[in-house]
Write a protein that holds these residues in place. Structure first.
Motif, PDB file in Angstrom:
ATOM      1  N   ALA A 255      12.915 -14.304  43.495  1.00 21.57           N
ATOM      2  CA  ALA A 255      13.324 -13.536  41.427  1.00 21.57           C
ATOM      3  C   ALA A 255      12.620 -12.123  41.825  1.00 21.57           C
ATOM      4  O   ALA A 255      11.930 -12.074  42.909  1.00 21.57           O
ATOM      5  CB  ALA A 255      13.260 -14.432  40.412  1.00 21.57           C
ATOM      6  N   ALA A 256      11.917 -11.646  40.865  1.00 22.37           N
ATOM      7  CA  ALA A 256      11.329 -10.374  41.186  1.00 22.37           C
ATOM      8  C   ALA A 256      10.863  -9.996  39.529  1.00 22.37           C
ATOM      9  O   ALA A 256      11.937  -9.754  38.468  1.00 22.37           O
ATOM     10  CB  ALA A 256      11.729  -8.986  41.390  1.00 22.37           C
ATOM     11  N   LEU A 257       9.608  -9.626  39.236  1.00 18.00           N
ATOM     12  CA  LEU A 257       9.288  -9.151  37.915  1.00 18.00           C
ATOM     13  C   LEU A 257       9.128  -7.128  37.955  1.00 18.00           C
ATOM     14  O   LEU A 257       8.680  -6.817  38.679  1.00 18.00           O
ATOM     15  CB  LEU A 257       7.774  -9.656  38.026  1.00 18.00           C
ATOM     16  N   GLU A 258      10.070  -7.134  37.369  1.00 14.62           N
ATOM     17  CA  GLU A 258       9.805  -5.300  37.063  1.00 14.62           C
ATOM     18  C   GLU A 258       9.777  -5.036  36.051  1.00 14.62           C
ATOM     19  O   GLU A 258       9.465  -5.148  35.215  1.00 14.62           O
ATOM     20  CB  GLU A 258      11.480  -5.044  37.368  1.00 14.62           C
ATOM     21  N   PHE A 259       8.274  -3.992  36.515  1.00 12.62           N
ATOM     22  CA  PHE A 259       7.237  -3.144  34.810  1.00 12.62           C
ATOM     23  C   PHE A 259       7.271  -1.650  35.580  1.00 12.62           C
ATOM     24  O   PHE A 259       7.094  -1.815  36.847  1.00 12.62           O
ATOM     25  CB  PHE A 259       5.997  -4.503  34.658  1.00 12.62           C
ATOM     26  N   ASN A 260       6.803  -0.792  34.820  1.00 13.62           N
ATOM     27  CA  ASN A 260       6.303  -0.522  35.170  1.00 13.62           C
ATOM     28  C   ASN A 260       7.025   0.977  35.822  1.00 13.62           C
ATOM     29  O   ASN A 260       6.457   1.595  37.130  1.00 13.62           O
ATOM     30  CB  ASN A 260       4.725   0.002  35.433  1.00 13.62           C
ATOM     31  N   GLY A 261       8.174   1.029  35.701  1.00 15.32           N
ATOM     32  CA  GLY A 261       9.221   1.695  37.411  1.00 15.32           C
ATOM     33  C   GLY A 261       9.025   0.876  39.371  1.00 15.32           C
ATOM     34  O   GLY A 261       9.090   1.572  40.087  1.00 15.32           O
ATOM     35  N   GLY A 262       8.340   0.183  39.197  1.00 15.39           N
ATOM     36  CA  GLY A 262       8.510  -0.962  40.163  1.00 15.39           C
ATOM     37  C   GLY A 262       8.596  -2.671  39.995  1.00 15.39           C
ATOM     38  O   GLY A 262       8.727  -2.628  39.281  1.00 15.39           O
ATOM     39  N   SER A 263       8.370  -2.795  40.736  1.00 12.92           N
ATOM     40  CA  SER A 263       8.946  -4.496  40.553  1.00 12.92           C
ATOM     41  C   SER A 263       7.363  -5.254  42.019  1.00 12.92           C
ATOM     42  O   SER A 263       7.267  -4.482  43.351  1.00 12.92           O
ATOM     43  CB  SER A 263       9.728  -5.165  41.296  1.00 12.92           C
ATOM     44  N   ILE A 264       7.761  -6.685  41.908  1.00 11.17           N
ATOM     45  CA  ILE A 264       6.946  -7.439  43.084  1.00 11.17           C
ATOM     46  C   ILE A 264       7.969  -8.650  42.804  1.00 11.17           C
ATOM     47  O   ILE A 264       7.885  -8.845  41.508  1.00 11.17           O
ATOM     48  CB  ILE A 264       5.343  -8.142  42.022  1.00 11.17           C
ATOM     49  N   ASP A 265       7.454  -9.187  44.203  1.00 17.49           N
ATOM     50  CA  ASP A 265       8.736 -10.601  44.400  1.00 17.49           C
ATOM     51  C   ASP A 265       7.939 -11.691  43.979  1.00 17.49           C
ATOM     52  O   ASP A 265       6.550 -11.782  43.779  1.00 17.49           O
ATOM     53  CB  ASP A 265       8.590 -10.918  46.047  1.00 17.49           C
ATOM     54  N   CYS A 266       8.026 -12.436  43.364  1.00 21.09           N
ATOM     55  CA  CYS A 266       7.707 -14.052  43.259  1.00 21.09           C
ATOM     56  C   CYS A 266       8.822 -15.174  43.284  1.00 21.09           C
ATOM     57  O   CYS A 266       9.966 -14.528  43.835  1.00 21.09           O
ATOM     58  CB  CYS A 266       8.033 -14.005  41.416  1.00 21.09           C
ATOM     59  N   THR A 267       9.084 -16.065  43.512  1.00 24.50           N
ATOM     60  CA  THR A 267       9.617 -17.064  42.993  1.00 24.50           C
ATOM     61  C   THR A 267       9.723 -18.274  41.693  1.00 24.50           C
ATOM     62  O   THR A 267       8.466 -18.366  40.994  1.00 24.50           O
ATOM     63  CB  THR A 267       8.637 -18.565  43.934  1.00 24.50           C
ATOM     64  N   LEU A 268      10.779 -18.247  41.118  1.00 23.91           N
ATOM     65  CA  LEU A 268      11.135 -19.515  40.050  1.00 23.91           C
ATOM     66  C   LEU A 268      11.158 -20.579  40.518  1.00 23.91           C
ATOM     67  O   LEU A 268      11.631 -20.935  41.454  1.00 23.91           O
ATOM     68  CB  LEU A 268      12.691 -19.154  39.949  1.00 23.91           C
ATOM     69  N   LYS A 269      10.556 -20.872  39.884  1.00 19.79           N
ATOM     70  CA  LYS A 269       9.883 -22.766  40.186  1.00 19.79           C
ATOM     71  C   LYS A 269      10.231 -23.355  39.357  1.00 19.79           C
ATOM     72  O   LYS A 269      10.959 -24.288  39.583  1.00 19.79           O
ATOM     73  CB  LYS A 269       8.279 -22.574  39.683  1.00 19.79           C
ATOM     74  N   ASP A 270      10.706 -22.083  38.029  1.00 20.43           N
ATOM     75  CA  ASP A 270      11.468 -23.791  37.048  1.00 20.43           C
ATOM     76  C   ASP A 270      11.903 -22.348  36.033  1.00 20.43           C
ATOM     77  O   ASP A 270      11.952 -21.975  35.846  1.00 20.43           O
ATOM     78  CB  ASP A 270      10.913 -25.028  36.035  1.00 20.43           C
ATOM     79  N   LEU A 271      13.106 -23.252  35.135  1.00 22.47           N
ATOM     80  CA  LEU A 271      14.289 -22.356  34.325  1.00 22.47           C
ATOM     81  C   LEU A 271      14.156 -23.237  33.354  1.00 22.47           C
ATOM     82  O   LEU A 271      15.504 -24.385  33.467  1.00 22.47           O
ATOM     83  CB  LEU A 271      14.534 -22.279  35.029  1.00 22.47           C
ATOM     84  N   SER A 272      14.400 -22.706  31.974  1.00 23.22           N
ATOM     85  CA  SER A 272      14.770 -23.413  30.483  1.00 23.22           C
ATOM     86  C   SER A 272      15.756 -22.538  30.053  1.00 23.22           C
ATOM     87  O   SER A 272      15.961 -21.192  29.965  1.00 23.22           O
ATOM     88  CB  SER A 272      13.925 -23.617  30.218  1.00 23.22           C
TER      89      SER A 272
END
Length: 97
Positions: free
Chosen positions: A31-48
């Motif tokens: 997954a990715a977190l997007e903010f301020n015109g950019g993004s950083i990669d992340c790993t989705l660990k759990d979801l509800s």
């Protein structure tokens, strides 16, 4: 000579330990977190249905409101960071984008 009794651990039901209102599915998705015109990669660990937890390399500089993009589900959601623990972030869904 007196014999010592073994100390038994107190077992707590998993349901009693869980404080969330909604069940979360454990996973490991890109997954990715997007903010301020950019993004950083992340790993989705759990979801509800109401939120998620993600692992990031560093939470430094990530604002309170961001966009979460889950690549495998082609899902984009506006989220609020509600907790931070080391490299983990707890996210609350605010609105679908």
């Amino acid at each position: 000579m007196q014999r010592k009794e073994a100390v038994r651990p107190i077992l707590v039901k998993e349901q009693e330990m869980e404080r969330r209102h909604h069940v979360r599915r454990r996973m490991c998705k890109r997954a990715a977190l997007e903010f301020n015109g950019g993004s950083i990669d992340c790993t989705l660990k759990d979801l509800s249905t109401t939120g998620a937890a993600v692992r990031v390399i560093s939470p430094v500089g990530i604002p309170e409101i961001v966009t979460l993009r889950i690549f495998s589900e082609e899902r984009v959601v506006k989220v609020r960071v509600v907790w931070r623990r080391s490299d983990l972030l707890g996210l609350l869904f605010v609105a679908a984008c």
